[in-house]
Design an enzyme around this catalytic site. Sequence first.
Site, PDB file in Angstrom:
ATOM      1  N   ASP A  34       0.835  -1.214   0.000  1.00 19.24           N
ATOM      2  CA  ASP A  34       0.000   0.000   0.000  1.00 19.24           C
ATOM      3  C   ASP A  34       0.863   1.255   0.000  1.00 19.24           C
ATOM      4  O   ASP A  34       0.542   2.239  -0.654  1.00 19.24           O
ATOM      5  CB  ASP A  34      -0.881   0.014   1.276  1.00 19.24           C
ATOM      6  CG  ASP A  34      -2.100  -0.894   1.115  1.00 19.24           C
ATOM      7  OD1 ASP A  34      -2.836  -1.067   2.099  1.00 19.24           O
ATOM      8  OD2 ASP A  34      -2.311  -1.413  -0.010  1.00 19.24           O
ATOM      9  N   SER A  83      -3.614 -14.331  13.819  1.00 18.49           N
ATOM     10  CA  SER A  83      -4.092 -15.140  12.688  1.00 18.49           C
ATOM     11  C   SER A  83      -4.107 -16.602  13.119  1.00 18.49           C
ATOM     12  O   SER A  83      -4.025 -16.894  14.317  1.00 18.49           O
ATOM     13  CB  SER A  83      -3.206 -14.885  11.462  1.00 18.49           C
ATOM     14  OG  SER A  83      -1.864 -14.948  11.854  1.00 18.49           O
ATOM     15  N   MET A  84      -4.248 -17.490  12.159  1.00 24.13           N
ATOM     16  CA  MET A  84      -4.522 -18.882  12.521  1.00 24.13           C
ATOM     17  C   MET A  84      -3.341 -19.766  12.142  1.00 24.13           C
ATOM     18  O   MET A  84      -2.723 -19.561  11.115  1.00 24.13           O
ATOM     19  CB  MET A  84      -5.716 -19.407  11.715  1.00 24.13           C
ATOM     20  CG  MET A  84      -6.906 -18.510  11.736  1.00 24.13           C
ATOM     21  SD  MET A  84      -7.752 -18.694  13.259  1.00 24.13           S
ATOM     22  CE  MET A  84      -8.958 -19.887  12.799  1.00 24.13           C
ATOM     23  N   LYS A 115     -14.485 -21.913   9.469  1.00 26.83           N
ATOM     24  CA  LYS A 115     -13.499 -20.833   9.290  1.00 26.83           C
ATOM     25  C   LYS A 115     -14.020 -19.913   8.186  1.00 26.83           C
ATOM     26  O   LYS A 115     -14.016 -20.253   7.016  1.00 26.83           O
ATOM     27  CB  LYS A 115     -12.136 -21.402   8.910  1.00 26.83           C
ATOM     28  CG  LYS A 115     -11.041 -20.328   8.848  1.00 26.83           C
ATOM     29  CD  LYS A 115      -9.665 -20.939   8.648  1.00 26.83           C
ATOM     30  CE  LYS A 115      -8.565 -19.878   8.622  1.00 26.83           C
ATOM     31  NZ  LYS A 115      -8.679 -18.913   7.512  1.00 26.83           N
ATOM     32  N   ARG A 136      -7.666  -5.652  10.490  1.00 31.40           N
ATOM     33  CA  ARG A 136      -6.537  -6.238  11.209  1.00 31.40           C
ATOM     34  C   ARG A 136      -5.226  -5.510  10.889  1.00 31.40           C
ATOM     35  O   ARG A 136      -4.391  -5.285  11.753  1.00 31.40           O
ATOM     36  CB  ARG A 136      -6.375  -7.709  10.842  1.00 31.40           C
ATOM     37  CG  ARG A 136      -5.254  -8.371  11.619  1.00 31.40           C
ATOM     38  CD  ARG A 136      -4.735  -9.567  10.963  1.00 31.40           C
ATOM     39  NE  ARG A 136      -5.864 -10.357  10.490  1.00 31.40           N
ATOM     40  CZ  ARG A 136      -5.882 -11.651  10.476  1.00 31.40           C
ATOM     41  NH1 ARG A 136      -4.893 -12.273  10.941  1.00 31.40           N
ATOM     42  NH2 ARG A 136      -6.870 -12.329   9.999  1.00 31.40           N
TER      43      ARG A 136
HETATM   44  C1  LIG Z   1      -8.867 -17.275  16.993  1.00 27.83           C
HETATM   45  C2  LIG Z   1      -8.841 -16.080  16.037  1.00 27.83           C
HETATM   46  C3  LIG Z   1      -7.395 -15.779  15.712  1.00 27.83           C
HETATM   47  C4  LIG Z   1      -9.508 -14.856  16.668  1.00 27.83           C
HETATM   48  N1  LIG Z   1      -8.923 -14.550  17.965  1.00 27.83           N
HETATM   49  C5  LIG Z   1      -8.133 -13.469  18.149  1.00 27.83           C
HETATM   50  O1  LIG Z   1      -7.825 -12.680  17.260  1.00 27.83           O
HETATM   51  C6  LIG Z   1      -7.592 -13.262  19.536  1.00 27.83           C
HETATM   52  C7  LIG Z   1      -6.721 -12.234  19.739  1.00 27.83           C
HETATM   53  C8  LIG Z   1      -6.192 -12.060  21.010  1.00 27.83           C
HETATM   54  C9  LIG Z   1      -6.543 -12.907  22.040  1.00 27.83           C
HETATM   55  O2  LIG Z   1      -6.033 -12.786  23.319  1.00 27.83           O
HETATM   56  C10 LIG Z   1      -4.807 -12.181  23.552  1.00 27.83           C
HETATM   57  C11 LIG Z   1      -4.713 -11.375  24.679  1.00 27.83           C
HETATM   58  C12 LIG Z   1      -3.505 -10.750  24.946  1.00 27.83           C
HETATM   59  C13 LIG Z   1      -2.405 -10.909  24.105  1.00 27.83           C
HETATM   60  C14 LIG Z   1      -2.521 -11.736  22.981  1.00 27.83           C
HETATM   61  C15 LIG Z   1      -3.725 -12.370  22.699  1.00 27.83           C
HETATM   62  C16 LIG Z   1      -7.431 -13.933  21.818  1.00 27.83           C
HETATM   63  C17 LIG Z   1      -7.962 -14.108  20.546  1.00 27.83           C
HETATM   64  C18 LIG Z   1      -9.666 -16.369  14.794  1.00 27.83           C
HETATM   65  C19 LIG Z   1      -9.283 -15.833  13.558  1.00 27.83           C
HETATM   66  C20 LIG Z   1     -10.080 -16.104  12.425  1.00 27.83           C
HETATM   67  C21 LIG Z   1     -11.241 -16.886  12.564  1.00 27.83           C
HETATM   68  C22 LIG Z   1     -12.126 -17.237  11.468  1.00 27.83           C
HETATM   69  N2  LIG Z   1     -11.894 -16.834  10.216  1.00 27.83           N
HETATM   70  N3  LIG Z   1     -13.219 -17.997  11.714  1.00 27.83           N
HETATM   71  C23 LIG Z   1     -13.494 -18.425  12.980  1.00 27.83           C
HETATM   72  N4  LIG Z   1     -14.588 -19.176  13.191  1.00 27.83           N
HETATM   73  N5  LIG Z   1     -12.686 -18.125  14.033  1.00 27.83           N
HETATM   74  C24 LIG Z   1     -11.581 -17.358  13.855  1.00 27.83           C
HETATM   75  N6  LIG Z   1     -10.795 -17.096  14.931  1.00 27.83           N
END
Ligand SMILES: CC(C)(CNC(=O)c1ccc(Oc2ccccc2)cc1)c1ccc2c(N)nc(N)nc2n1
Length: 327
Positions: A34, A83-84, A115, A136
């Site tokens: 970007d 991310s995952m 997902k 994000r």
């Molecule tokens: C699990 C997570 C990555 C989200 N969660 C978060 O972003 C997240 C972020 C900080 C968290 O806690 C923290 C606290 C302090 C520091 C670091 C992390 C907990 C979860 C995710 C990402 C994409 C998803 C998707 N496309 N479909 C479904 N069904 N679920 C999904 N879930």
Amino acid sequence: MDQQTAQTQLSQLRLELNRYRKAYYTEDAPLVEDSVYDQKYQQLLQLEQQFPELVTPDSPSQLVGDVPASNLAKVTHEIPMLSMGDVFSFAELQEFNERIKNAVGHPVDYNVELKIDGLALSLVYQQGQLVQGSTRGDGSIGEDVTNNVRTIKNIPQTLPEPLDLEVRGECFMPKAAFAKLNNQREQNGETVFANPRNAAAGSLRQLNAQITAQRQLSTFIYTVVNPQNIAVATQSQALEKMTQLGYHVNPERFVSHDLQGVKAYIAKYQQLRDQLPYGIDGIVLKVNDLTLQQQLGNTVKVPRWEIAYKFPPEEAQTTIHQIEWTV
Ligand SMILES: CC(C)(CNC(=O)c1ccc(Oc2ccccc2)cc1)c1ccc2c(N)nc(N)nc2n1
């Protein structure tokens, strides 16, 4: 600089920027960061201001209405947007499950979810009022899309309780809306989007919220970043509570002890995927107990307590008018 030099530079910049735009929107493969696009775009604007007689109708500056603004205001995520971790076989899911059992010392329950294939969105509420929506970005710094998310119908602007909350989910464009939008764009001689995810990203990242409002975007919310504020102990309870608060939460989920039932779930949704009105690219296993999630923690980019099982890519997205959507 004389007009001749300006003319040469402007036609070069127009060529480059229109090539970048096309790659970003239709080939789903951005050619440059970007920041590079921005820098060249600013160069073009300055030259056009100096030599207004050299502005041409195909200049990117003349398409401002539809160009997704990578110069949206920036937002810093207090809690990073992660991310995952991806796996591509059931055997790898079993390895993930073994790792968790060893780390925790006993078998655990998983919340099993689809997902969603869209773009990650964060929503911040103060005293029950939506105050900020952001993308994000790189996980720590995203773009402010607050005005745009206010046009998305299934995002509550006000919660039924005066909660301070941050939730995260996926913003997506339903397949039917994607087909309709691309057919319209094709008829208007505009570039078409490569896939619903790109169409959602291009529609959400707009300076003009009225464009976003016309794009029928939707969401599925799947995370509460501060679950202590809603007194829940598991991911499945959090999703129940988010449903009660008015969020759109994907219903195709269940709690599985160990990996019982996950194999059948994968087979079912790999089969059903084409009929779903939204895009999915796999399933997600999340350790259901939120305290265990905290104990397991996260690596810099990825939580240790969840894993995504990715489906093989769907057959290439053929051009839209050849697809007859069955609903
Ligand atoms: C699990 C997570 C990555 C989200 N969660 C978060 O972003 C997240 C972020 C900080 C968290 O806690 C923290 C606290 C302090 C520091 C670091 C992390 C907990 C979860 C995710 C990402 C994409 C998803 C998707 N496309 N479909 C479904 N069904 N679920 C999904 N879930």
